[in-house]
Design a protein around this motif. Structure first.
Motif, PDB file in Angstrom:
ATOM      1  N   LEU A   1       7.026  37.882 -89.120  1.00 47.52           N
ATOM      2  CA  LEU A   1       5.858  37.589 -88.296  1.00 47.52           C
ATOM      3  C   LEU A   1       5.461  36.121 -88.406  1.00 47.52           C
ATOM      4  N   PHE A   2       4.874  35.608 -87.321  1.00 44.38           N
ATOM      5  CA  PHE A   2       4.316  34.257 -87.340  1.00 44.38           C
ATOM      6  C   PHE A   2       3.151  34.224 -86.366  1.00 44.38           C
ATOM      7  N   GLY A   3       2.343  33.176 -86.455  1.00 44.78           N
ATOM      8  CA  GLY A   3       1.239  33.041 -85.518  1.00 44.78           C
ATOM      9  C   GLY A   3       0.146  32.139 -86.051  1.00 44.78           C
ATOM     10  N   GLU A   4      -0.925  32.062 -85.273  1.00 40.85           N
ATOM     11  CA  GLU A   4      -2.035  31.189 -85.591  1.00 40.85           C
ATOM     12  C   GLU A   4      -2.654  31.528 -86.940  1.00 40.85           C
ATOM     13  N   HIS A   5      -2.974  30.479 -87.698  1.00 38.68           N
ATOM     14  CA  HIS A   5      -3.696  30.571 -88.960  1.00 38.68           C
ATOM     15  C   HIS A   5      -2.898  31.240 -90.083  1.00 38.68           C
ATOM     16  N   GLY A   6      -1.571  31.187 -89.990  1.00 37.69           N
ATOM     17  CA  GLY A   6      -0.749  31.609 -91.113  1.00 37.69           C
ATOM     18  C   GLY A   6      -0.839  30.592 -92.242  1.00 37.69           C
ATOM     19  N   ARG A   7      -0.640  31.063 -93.469  1.00 40.74           N
ATOM     20  CA  ARG A   7      -0.723  30.171 -94.632  1.00 40.74           C
ATOM     21  C   ARG A   7       0.647  29.585 -94.953  1.00 40.74           C
ATOM     22  N   PRO A   8       0.757  28.250 -95.038  1.00 39.55           N
ATOM     23  CA  PRO A   8       2.037  27.630 -95.403  1.00 39.55           C
ATOM     24  C   PRO A   8       2.517  28.117 -96.763  1.00 39.55           C
ATOM     25  N   ASN A   9       3.822  28.254 -96.893  1.00 37.55           N
ATOM     26  CA  ASN A   9       4.451  28.683 -98.146  1.00 37.55           C
ATOM     27  C   ASN A   9       3.983  30.063 -98.590  1.00 37.55           C
TER      28      ASN A   9
ATOM     29  N   LEU B   1       1.005  25.941 -83.460  1.00 39.74           N
ATOM     30  CA  LEU B   1       0.889  24.522 -83.788  1.00 39.74           C
ATOM     31  C   LEU B   1      -0.516  24.010 -83.517  1.00 39.74           C
ATOM     32  N   ARG B   2      -1.084  24.365 -82.367  1.00 38.45           N
ATOM     33  CA  ARG B   2      -2.430  23.884 -82.025  1.00 38.45           C
ATOM     34  C   ARG B   2      -3.473  24.384 -83.013  1.00 38.45           C
ATOM     35  N   ALA B   3      -3.291  25.612 -83.509  1.00 39.77           N
ATOM     36  CA  ALA B   3      -4.241  26.140 -84.486  1.00 39.77           C
ATOM     37  C   ALA B   3      -4.252  25.290 -85.753  1.00 39.77           C
ATOM     38  N   ALA B   4      -3.067  24.815 -86.155  1.00 42.24           N
ATOM     39  CA  ALA B   4      -2.978  23.982 -87.367  1.00 42.24           C
ATOM     40  C   ALA B   4      -3.540  22.585 -87.136  1.00 42.24           C
ATOM     41  N   MET B   5      -3.565  22.139 -85.879  1.00 44.47           N
ATOM     42  CA  MET B   5      -4.074  20.805 -85.554  1.00 44.47           C
ATOM     43  C   MET B   5      -5.586  20.795 -85.326  1.00 44.47           C
TER      44      MET B   5
ATOM     45  N   MET C   1      -8.834  24.511 -76.185  1.00 43.59           N
ATOM     46  CA  MET C   1      -9.402  25.669 -76.863  1.00 43.59           C
ATOM     47  C   MET C   1      -8.323  26.404 -77.661  1.00 43.59           C
ATOM     48  N   PRO C   2      -8.460  26.531 -78.970  1.00 46.12           N
ATOM     49  CA  PRO C   2      -7.485  27.314 -79.729  1.00 46.12           C
ATOM     50  C   PRO C   2      -7.628  28.796 -79.403  1.00 46.12           C
ATOM     51  N   THR C   3      -6.528  29.512 -79.436  1.00 51.48           N
ATOM     52  CA  THR C   3      -6.566  30.938 -79.171  1.00 51.48           C
ATOM     53  C   THR C   3      -7.363  31.665 -80.250  1.00 51.48           C
ATOM     54  N   MET C   4      -8.069  32.720 -79.814  1.00 56.11           N
ATOM     55  CA  MET C   4      -8.846  33.589 -80.697  1.00 56.11           C
ATOM     56  C   MET C   4     -10.017  32.873 -81.355  1.00 56.11           C
ATOM     57  N   TRP C   5     -10.523  31.854 -80.663  1.00 54.25           N
ATOM     58  CA  TRP C   5     -11.774  31.190 -81.031  1.00 54.25           C
ATOM     59  C   TRP C   5     -12.735  31.368 -79.857  1.00 54.25           C
ATOM     60  N   ALA C   6     -13.909  31.962 -80.103  1.00 56.00           N
ATOM     61  CA  ALA C   6     -14.944  32.020 -79.071  1.00 56.00           C
ATOM     62  C   ALA C   6     -15.399  30.598 -78.763  1.00 56.00           C
TER      63      ALA C   6
ATOM     64  N   HIS D   1       5.530  15.975 -80.951  1.00 52.81           N
ATOM     65  CA  HIS D   1       5.757  14.622 -80.448  1.00 52.81           C
ATOM     66  C   HIS D   1       5.178  14.455 -79.051  1.00 52.81           C
ATOM     67  N   LEU D   2       5.444  15.393 -78.159  1.00 52.73           N
ATOM     68  CA  LEU D   2       4.923  15.308 -76.792  1.00 52.73           C
ATOM     69  C   LEU D   2       3.402  15.422 -76.777  1.00 52.73           C
ATOM     70  N   TYR D   3       2.879  16.361 -77.528  1.00 52.55           N
ATOM     71  CA  TYR D   3       1.444  16.642 -77.492  1.00 52.55           C
ATOM     72  C   TYR D   3       0.641  15.468 -78.038  1.00 52.55           C
ATOM     73  N   ARG D   4       1.104  14.884 -79.129  1.00 51.33           N
ATOM     74  CA  ARG D   4       0.408  13.719 -79.689  1.00 51.33           C
ATOM     75  C   ARG D   4       0.521  12.510 -78.772  1.00 51.33           C
TER      76      ARG D   4
END
Length: 370
Positions: A131-139, A231-235, A324-329, A209-212
């Motif tokens: 599984l992967f997705g927004e707000h996962g913890r690195p490592n 990626l956007r959630a981490a940024m 707007m990040p996903t799953m943020w009101a 690279h493109l987004y920045r």
């Protein structure tokens, strides 16, 4: 329906609760490690249990026996419950492998199935790949979360290339919720996307690279959309607001709102009178951009099931982009004395049958204004 979720405050648990909030009217009770003593009480009048809690870190004995002990405790609560009719187990593709984790998950599944049968409840074994997705913890949660953190920090991680099957955590949540529907006891095996570790790294690095640089990457596959939202959630919120390129001459100003490398999308403009609030909703997967082109406003955001509100004061005098990040009101409030004009863009065309927009107020308890 009352649904009890063990591991409800973890990575998968949070995503599952968001999806339940968006798509159902179920009463959802999240049980974490700190309040496992409440499980027996909560199951007394519960209709369904989704067991997500597990142990995947520690010594070999802690991992194997930890999963077994959890299942034994949950199983006792299931047998003693009052009206429980369904038990859903978030199992792993690695269950049954000759590893401490594999043996522990396999035994946990057997114990839970036996308890559900004794209680007369359905048992659904949902076997999940990586599984992967927004707000996962690195490592911790996923190598994708580790890669995302490395991309944002602009460093090169250790890459051990191999084929991998990836499933976005919202897709996993959909199958867990689907398992609550009436039917026989069964095993469900959601399918993810077949890719490789190196391909995921290259996609993330290219997107960043493109987004920045002011461009939105091509979002032509579901995997690309899911990785981009991760990626956007981490940024967020450190990267925002972003300053778009502005061109000025004797005729006036031209501001670049969206530069897209591909995919479809929709742009629209809204006007709001002073004091008016627009929004107060969240999205599960939609990429959405706000840009004020006249007036001034406050953009407020709150991650679901959290209290802190992050706010951005924006003005047409200094154009600023907030995605707007996903799953943020989120909402936007006209804080000026004149009419507010806002440019909006989404990466998909509006579909009135599936708008991916769910009402949720941003209850202002401001944590920071940027």
């Amino acid at each position: 329906m009352k649904v009890v979720v063990t591991g409800g405050h973890g990575f998968l648990g949070w995503h599952l609760r968001v999806r339940l909030r968006a798509l159902t009217d179920h009463q959802v009770v999240a049980i974490g490690r700190a309040d496992l003593d409440r499980l027996d009480t909560e199951l007394k009048d519960a209709d369904a249990l989704i067991h997500l809690a597990g142990v995947n870190r520690g010594t070999d004995e802690e991992v194997e026996q930890g999963n077994v002990a959890l299942a034994q405790m949950v199983g006792r609560a299931v047998r003693d419950s009052g009206q429980l009719s369904c038990v859903v187990f978030a199992n792993s593709l690695h269950a049954g492998a000759d590893t401490p984790y594999g043996r522990g998950k396999a035994q946990a599944g057997i114990l839970l199935a036996d308890s559900a049968t004794t209680r007369g409840a359905r048992f659904v074994d949902v076997v999940l790949p990586n599984l992967f997705g927004e707000h996962g913890r690195p490592n911790y949660n996923s190598f994708v979360a580790t890669f995302v953190r490395a991309v944002v920090d602009e460093r090169l991680p250790t890459i051990d290339d191999r084929p991998v099957e990836l499933l976005h955590v919202q897709r996993a949540s959909a199958d867990l919720i689907g398992a609550l529907e009436p039917g026989p006891s069964e095993m469900v095996r959601p399918r993810g996307e077949d890719t490789s570790v190196t391909q995921v790294w290259e996609l993330l690095r290219g997107m960043h690279h493109l987004y920045r640089g002011g461009e939105l990457p091509a979002l032509t596959t579901q995997l690309e959309v899911d990785l981009f939202n991760t990626l956007r959630a981490a940024m967020f919120p450190q990267t925002y607001p972003m300053r778009p390129t502005s061109h000025r001459d004797e005729r006036g100003d031209l501001v670049e709102c969206v530069r897209s490398h591909g995919g479809t999308g929709q742009s629209f403009v809204s006007t709001s009178m002073p004091g008016v609030t627009r929004g107060d909703h969240f999205h599960l997967g939609k990429v959405e951009r706000f840009l004020v082109v006249r007036g001034q406003a406050m953009i407020n955001l709150r991650r679901l099931f959290h209290d802190e509100v992050i706010s951005f004061a924006v003005s047409a005098d200094s154009p600023a982009i907030v995605d707007m990040p996903t799953m943020w009101a989120h909402n936007i409030v006209n804080t000026g004395v004149d009419e507010l004009v806002t440019f909006f863009w989404t990466h998909t065309m509006h579909d009135p049958l599936e708008p991916d927009t769910y009402a949720e107020r941003v209850r202002p308890r401001v944590g920071s204004v940027r």
